[in-house]
Design an enzyme around this catalytic site. Structure first.
Site, PDB file in Angstrom:
ATOM      1  N   PRO A   1       7.504  42.001  14.318  1.00  0.00           N
ATOM      2  CA  PRO A   1       6.162  42.354  14.772  1.00  0.00           C
ATOM      3  C   PRO A   1       5.023  41.790  13.941  1.00  0.00           C
ATOM      4  O   PRO A   1       4.700  42.292  12.884  1.00  0.00           O
ATOM      5  CB  PRO A   1       6.140  43.884  14.720  1.00  0.00           C
ATOM      6  CG  PRO A   1       7.474  44.311  14.274  1.00  0.00           C
ATOM      7  CD  PRO A   1       8.207  43.141  13.767  1.00  0.00           C
ATOM      8  N   GLU A   2       4.427  40.736  14.442  1.00  0.00           N
ATOM      9  CA  GLU A   2       3.110  40.321  13.975  1.00  0.00           C
ATOM     10  C   GLU A   2       2.191  40.607  15.159  1.00  0.00           C
ATOM     11  O   GLU A   2       2.606  41.241  16.120  1.00  0.00           O
ATOM     12  CB  GLU A   2       3.112  38.839  13.585  1.00  0.00           C
ATOM     13  CG  GLU A   2       4.053  38.582  12.401  1.00  0.00           C
ATOM     14  CD  GLU A   2       3.920  37.205  11.793  1.00  0.00           C
ATOM     15  OE1 GLU A   2       2.820  36.630  11.887  1.00  0.00           O
ATOM     16  OE2 GLU A   2       4.892  36.700  11.231  1.00  0.00           O
TER      17      GLU A   2
ATOM     18  N   LYS B   1      -1.976  44.417  13.470  1.00  0.00           N
ATOM     19  CA  LYS B   1      -0.614  44.861  13.783  1.00  0.00           C
ATOM     20  C   LYS B   1      -0.553  46.362  14.010  1.00  0.00           C
ATOM     21  O   LYS B   1       0.525  46.933  14.174  1.00  0.00           O
ATOM     22  CB  LYS B   1       0.320  44.498  12.618  1.00  0.00           C
ATOM     23  CG  LYS B   1       0.336  43.015  12.287  1.00  0.00           C
ATOM     24  CD  LYS B   1       1.048  42.764  10.974  1.00  0.00           C
ATOM     25  CE  LYS B   1       0.689  41.385  10.443  1.00  0.00           C
ATOM     26  NZ  LYS B   1       1.101  41.200   9.045  1.00  0.00           N
TER      27      LYS B   1
ATOM     28  N   ARG C   1       6.058  34.733  -0.842  1.00  0.00           N
ATOM     29  CA  ARG C   1       6.603  34.676   0.512  1.00  0.00           C
ATOM     30  C   ARG C   1       7.079  33.274   0.857  1.00  0.00           C
ATOM     31  O   ARG C   1       6.444  32.278   0.482  1.00  0.00           O
ATOM     32  CB  ARG C   1       5.526  35.099   1.525  1.00  0.00           C
ATOM     33  CG  ARG C   1       4.848  36.435   1.221  1.00  0.00           C
ATOM     34  CD  ARG C   1       5.803  37.603   1.260  1.00  0.00           C
ATOM     35  NE  ARG C   1       6.478  37.710   2.543  1.00  0.00           N
ATOM     36  CZ  ARG C   1       5.965  38.291   3.624  1.00  0.00           C
ATOM     37  NH1 ARG C   1       4.775  38.838   3.559  1.00  0.00           N
ATOM     38  NH2 ARG C   1       6.637  38.329   4.750  1.00  0.00           N
TER      39      ARG C   1
END
Length: 271
Positions: free
Chosen positions: A2-3, A59, A261
């Site tokens: 989920p973005e 989001k 990341r």
DNA sequence: ACGAGTGTTTCACC
DNA sequence: TGGTGAAACACTCG
């Protein structure tokens, strides 16, 4: 996954399935972990109530109800939603279930349990409290310029900051930097106005494209960097490196860590 | 079996 | 005060 595009897809799904039905029961599997208030208070606010509409900021998803309280949902890394009738069809990882009087159920799925469900009285109050910036889907050049003002850190981690461009997640950050041809570690204050403008356009364009494809990655345009990510090549592809080249110049796509990341980029096109 | 991971928060440390 | 980096959260999947 989920973005913003996934959450927008969930929002539309809930709009189409779950409005204007009386809620008969609510179950939360692990309320201590995933519910941000007492389960009894949550049930009391929702029993005999109905969902009447939805909103989304980045989001974060909001489910408005007839009696006022607003359900907040954040999907973490593995959140999803499902709508079904038969108990036998209950999906795996249904962590919260809203049982409607007509027999249908809306479930919040989340294998990894990083998602959160809560209650708020007002979307605006919630936005202020969480310091959420202007939604990335409609982010203007001016808003992005404002968000990046006086920031000296690398541009990519700033794009992941929900106070600046809420809704941008890890792969979208890589995608928009690729589309805008900007190096992920460029210090924000070195971006020229034309580059910030390019970046803001790329954010809107990538998000709109992803939503139009209902967040199904394989349907994205072939000039998108996303096809070079490992998890896109994995399924049933004997040629492991099939897509691992820049769609613009064919240079091998590189991977490094920026702000902790995983970051994919084209060392030739992005400056 | 091992490691990586799409998100966020918290905390230690400059 | 602000930025940063690591860790924690919990679990699946390749």
């Amino acid at each position: 996954m989920p973005e913003l595009p996934e959450v927008e897809t969930y929002r539309r799904f809930i709009e189409e399935t779950s409005l204007h039905q009386t809620i008969a029961e609510v179950e939360v599997q692990d309320p201590k972990r995933q519910l941000q208030l007492d389960l009894d208070d949550f049930r009391r606010a929702l029993l005999r109530n109905q969902f009447t509409g939805t909103q989304r900021i980045g989001k974060q998803l909001f489910l408005l109800t007839a009696q006022g309280p607003i359900v907040t949902m954040h999907f973490g890394m593995t959140g999803d939603v499902a709508y079904y009738r038969d108990a036998a069809d209950t999906p795996r990882f249904a962590r919260a279930i809203f049982f409607f009087e007509n027999g249908f159920k809306l479930a919040f799925l989340d294998s990894r349990k990083f998602g959160r469900i809560g209650l708020t009285q007002s979307v605006d109050a919630f936005r202020l409290q969480k310091k959420l910036g202007p939604d990335a889907l409609t982010l203007s050049t001016e808003e992005l310029t404002q968000g990046l003002a006086k920031k000296k850190s690398a541009i990519k981690p700033l794009l992941l900051d929900q106070r600046i461009a809420p809704g941008v997640g890890n792969w979208i950050a890589d995608e928009v930097l690729f589309q805008a041809q900007l190096e992920p570690e460029r210090p924000a204050h070195t971006l020229q106005p034309a580059e910030v403008d390019r970046l803001a356009s790329a954010i809107r364009e990538v998000l709109a494209t992803a939503i139009a494809a209902e967040a199904v990655y394989r349907d994205f345009p072939s000039h998108y960097l996303i096809h070079a990510r490992e998890w896109d090549t994995a399924p049933a592809s004997p040629v492991k490196d099939a897509h691992l080249h820049c769609p613009r110049c064919q240079t091998p796509i590189q991977k490094k860590y920026v702000g902790g990341r995983a970051t994919y980029f084209c060392p030739n096109c992005q400056v």
